[in-house]
Scaffold this active site. Structure first.
Site, PDB file in Angstrom:
ATOM      1  N   ASP A 149      97.773 -97.628  -9.745  1.00  0.00           N
ATOM      2  CA  ASP A 149      98.433 -98.811 -10.286  1.00  0.00           C
ATOM      3  C   ASP A 149      97.687 -99.172 -11.568  1.00  0.00           C
ATOM      4  O   ASP A 149      96.553 -99.640 -11.537  1.00  0.00           O
ATOM      5  CB  ASP A 149      98.380 -99.957  -9.258  1.00  0.00           C
ATOM      6  CG  ASP A 149      99.121-101.200  -9.744  1.00  0.00           C
ATOM      7  OD1 ASP A 149      99.224-101.386 -10.966  1.00  0.00           O
ATOM      8  OD2 ASP A 149      99.564-101.983  -8.889  1.00  0.00           O
ATOM      9  N   ARG A 172     123.528 -98.335 -10.318  1.00  0.00           N
ATOM     10  CA  ARG A 172     122.417 -98.189  -9.370  1.00  0.00           C
ATOM     11  C   ARG A 172     121.766 -96.818  -9.507  1.00  0.00           C
ATOM     12  O   ARG A 172     120.587 -96.627  -9.230  1.00  0.00           O
ATOM     13  CB  ARG A 172     122.867 -98.433  -7.927  1.00  0.00           C
ATOM     14  CG  ARG A 172     121.690 -98.348  -6.955  1.00  0.00           C
ATOM     15  CD  ARG A 172     121.979 -98.721  -5.522  1.00  0.00           C
ATOM     16  NE  ARG A 172     123.316 -98.526  -5.075  1.00  0.00           N
ATOM     17  CZ  ARG A 172     123.882 -97.339  -4.840  1.00  0.00           C
ATOM     18  NH1 ARG A 172     123.212 -96.217  -5.025  1.00  0.00           N
ATOM     19  NH2 ARG A 172     125.127 -97.279  -4.425  1.00  0.00           N
ATOM     20  N   TYR A 201      96.267-105.553  -5.198  1.00  0.00           N
ATOM     21  CA  TYR A 201      97.111-106.748  -5.367  1.00  0.00           C
ATOM     22  C   TYR A 201      97.606-107.200  -3.986  1.00  0.00           C
ATOM     23  O   TYR A 201      97.907-106.371  -3.122  1.00  0.00           O
ATOM     24  CB  TYR A 201      98.271-106.389  -6.290  1.00  0.00           C
ATOM     25  CG  TYR A 201      99.345-107.427  -6.349  1.00  0.00           C
ATOM     26  CD1 TYR A 201      99.084-108.703  -6.829  1.00  0.00           C
ATOM     27  CD2 TYR A 201     100.641-107.138  -5.932  1.00  0.00           C
ATOM     28  CE1 TYR A 201     100.074-109.658  -6.878  1.00  0.00           C
ATOM     29  CE2 TYR A 201     101.639-108.089  -5.976  1.00  0.00           C
ATOM     30  CZ  TYR A 201     101.348-109.351  -6.450  1.00  0.00           C
ATOM     31  OH  TYR A 201     102.324-110.298  -6.489  1.00  0.00           O
ATOM     32  N   LYS A 208     104.125-107.552 -16.309  1.00  0.00           N
ATOM     33  CA  LYS A 208     102.877-108.119 -16.835  1.00  0.00           C
ATOM     34  C   LYS A 208     102.688-107.759 -18.308  1.00  0.00           C
ATOM     35  O   LYS A 208     103.521-108.077 -19.114  1.00  0.00           O
ATOM     36  CB  LYS A 208     101.713-107.645 -15.971  1.00  0.00           C
ATOM     37  CG  LYS A 208     101.938-107.884 -14.473  1.00  0.00           C
ATOM     38  CD  LYS A 208     102.052-109.354 -14.161  1.00  0.00           C
ATOM     39  CE  LYS A 208     102.086-109.588 -12.678  1.00  0.00           C
ATOM     40  NZ  LYS A 208     103.078-110.522 -12.221  1.00  0.00           N
TER      41      LYS A 208
END
Ligand code: PLP
Length: 392
Positions: free
Chosen positions: A177, A52, A105, A202
């Site tokens: 972004d 983590r 988005y 993406k």
């Protein structure tokens, strides 16, 4: 039951290094002694302790994207949304005002409208193509602006230079972004932004098989904060996904170039077809932000094309059916072309009127162009548009 300890296999040694990064799913790392562990935690030694907190596959993928973005110490995390959230949490806290582009988005908009207010932040939206609107929206407690360079799905191009200049003059941080534009077209940190984020899911990864995000900051203290937030809130990426994305990233430049070559041809062909009401492509001289797109992105107008067919849901259904085998799927950036219909997916929560205000009717489609042969895509999409319009 045996009375023997569980013995894990010992990794074979090799004088030669593997060409391809090994996948390292281990959650935990062993050290011979507490002193050796101390050395890792205190920075005397480099390495990993618990996944983590960081693992080799995330680190090597982050290094590749850092190089593309001209960033240092970027962090790969579990999704694009995790990256967006981490950047906002690093830049703002309760009592601060966060400004966002009005065509972010959908989930980023939900974060702005619902989640950040729940954490005590004030939020509001502005039109990122209009710097005067930004100046009017800034409040004394505005700490950060979140903006996408090219909006989804209406493909408006933000006035990035204007936004960054206004923010810098007021000491406000800017998060960009860069998912749609990619570092091939635009590099936010070089342009003066404070943070860059990606949905690596993406175009960068490119095969719809890895959900990942990336976030980096220009300032070293903020970069450190990104890492602390990612590991403390547990936004860590899965090693398998990082490995998959690393392989996808190796072909990113080729995929992007081919896809945007086809996108340009598709936009031209649909525009000339006589059956489409409106085509939107930032590389099209008729696009309202074309000059800005050229100045910001050069020849890289991207792989996304949107258009309004005109008509009703029956026309939309007919288009999706006629465009098969191109996949009707609400995503983008896949190696293959995908077709999405915002009214039934990303923007379904909006009223018809709200969608219309953003320039989206019932027959508004967004194409994420893939790497198939250009002429095949042009033919499939123009025939599908003509077929769909005959259903009226
Ligand atoms: N930012 C943009 C521009 C996106 O299009 C998306 C997803 O479509 C995201 C962020 C969120 O990314 P993810 O789905 O990897 O969480």
């Amino acid at each position: 039951m045996t009375d023997k300890p569980i013995l894990r296999p010992v990794a074979p040694t090799s004088a030669a290094k593997p060409l391809v990064s090994p996948i390292q799913p281990s959650v935990v790392y062993t050290t011979p002694t507490p002193d050796a562990l101390d050395a890792l935690y205190e920075g005397g030694e480099t390495g990993f302790t618990y996944s983590r907190e960081g693992h080799p596959n995330a680190q090597s993928l982050a290094g590749m994207i850092d190089a593309m973005e001209g960033a240092q110490g970027g962090v790969v995390v579990s999704s694009g949304m995790a990256a967006v959230v981490i950047a906002v949490l690093a830049a703002a806290q309760a009592g601060d005002h966060v400004l966002g582009g009005n065509q972010l988005y959908g989930r980023s908009l939900r974060m702005m409208n619902e989640e950040l207010p729940r954490l005590g932040m004030e939020t509001s939206l502005f039109d990122p193509t209009d710097v005067a609107a930004l100046e009017a929206a800034i409040q004394p407690n505005t700490k950060v602006i979140l903006v996408e360079v090219v909006s989804n799905p209406t493909l408006r191009v933000a006035d990035m230079d204007g936004i960054i200049a206004v923010a810098k003059a007021r000491g406000i941080k800017v998060i960009v972004d860069n998912t749609f534009t990619t570092p091939r077209a635009y590099q936010p940190l070089a342009a003066g932004a404070d943070f860059v984020v990606h949905s690596v899911t993406k175009l960068l990864s490119g095969h719809s098989d890895a959900l990942l995000g990336y976030v980096a900051a220009a300032d070293a203290d903020l970069a450190e904060r990104l890492d602390v937030i990612a590991t403390t809130w547990g936004f860590t990426a899965c090693p398998w996904s990082c490995w998959t994305a690393e392989r996808g990233l190796l072909t990113f430049d080729l995929r992007f170039e081919q896809a945007q070559r086809s996108a340009r041809a598709i936009a031209q062909a649909l525009g000339a077809s006589g059956v489409v009401e409106r085509v939107i492509y930032p590389g099209d001289p008729a696009h309202p932000d074309h000059n800005r797109a050229r100045a910001l992105l050069g020849d890289h107008a991207g792989n996304m094309v949107s258009f309004e067919l005109g008509g009703d849901r029956a026309v939309s259904n007919a288009f999706a059916t006629a465009a098969a085998p191109l996949a009707f799927a609400p995503t983008l950036g896949d190696v293959a072309t995908t077709i999405s219909h915002p009214a039934s997916s990303s923007h379904r929560a909006l009223t018809v009127e709200a969608r219309a205000a953003l320039g989206m009717g019932e027959t508004f489609f967004r194409i994420s162009v893939g790497i198939e042969p250009t002429q095949m895509l042009v033919d499939t999409l123009t025939v599908a548009a003509k077929t769909a319009k005959q259903t009226r």
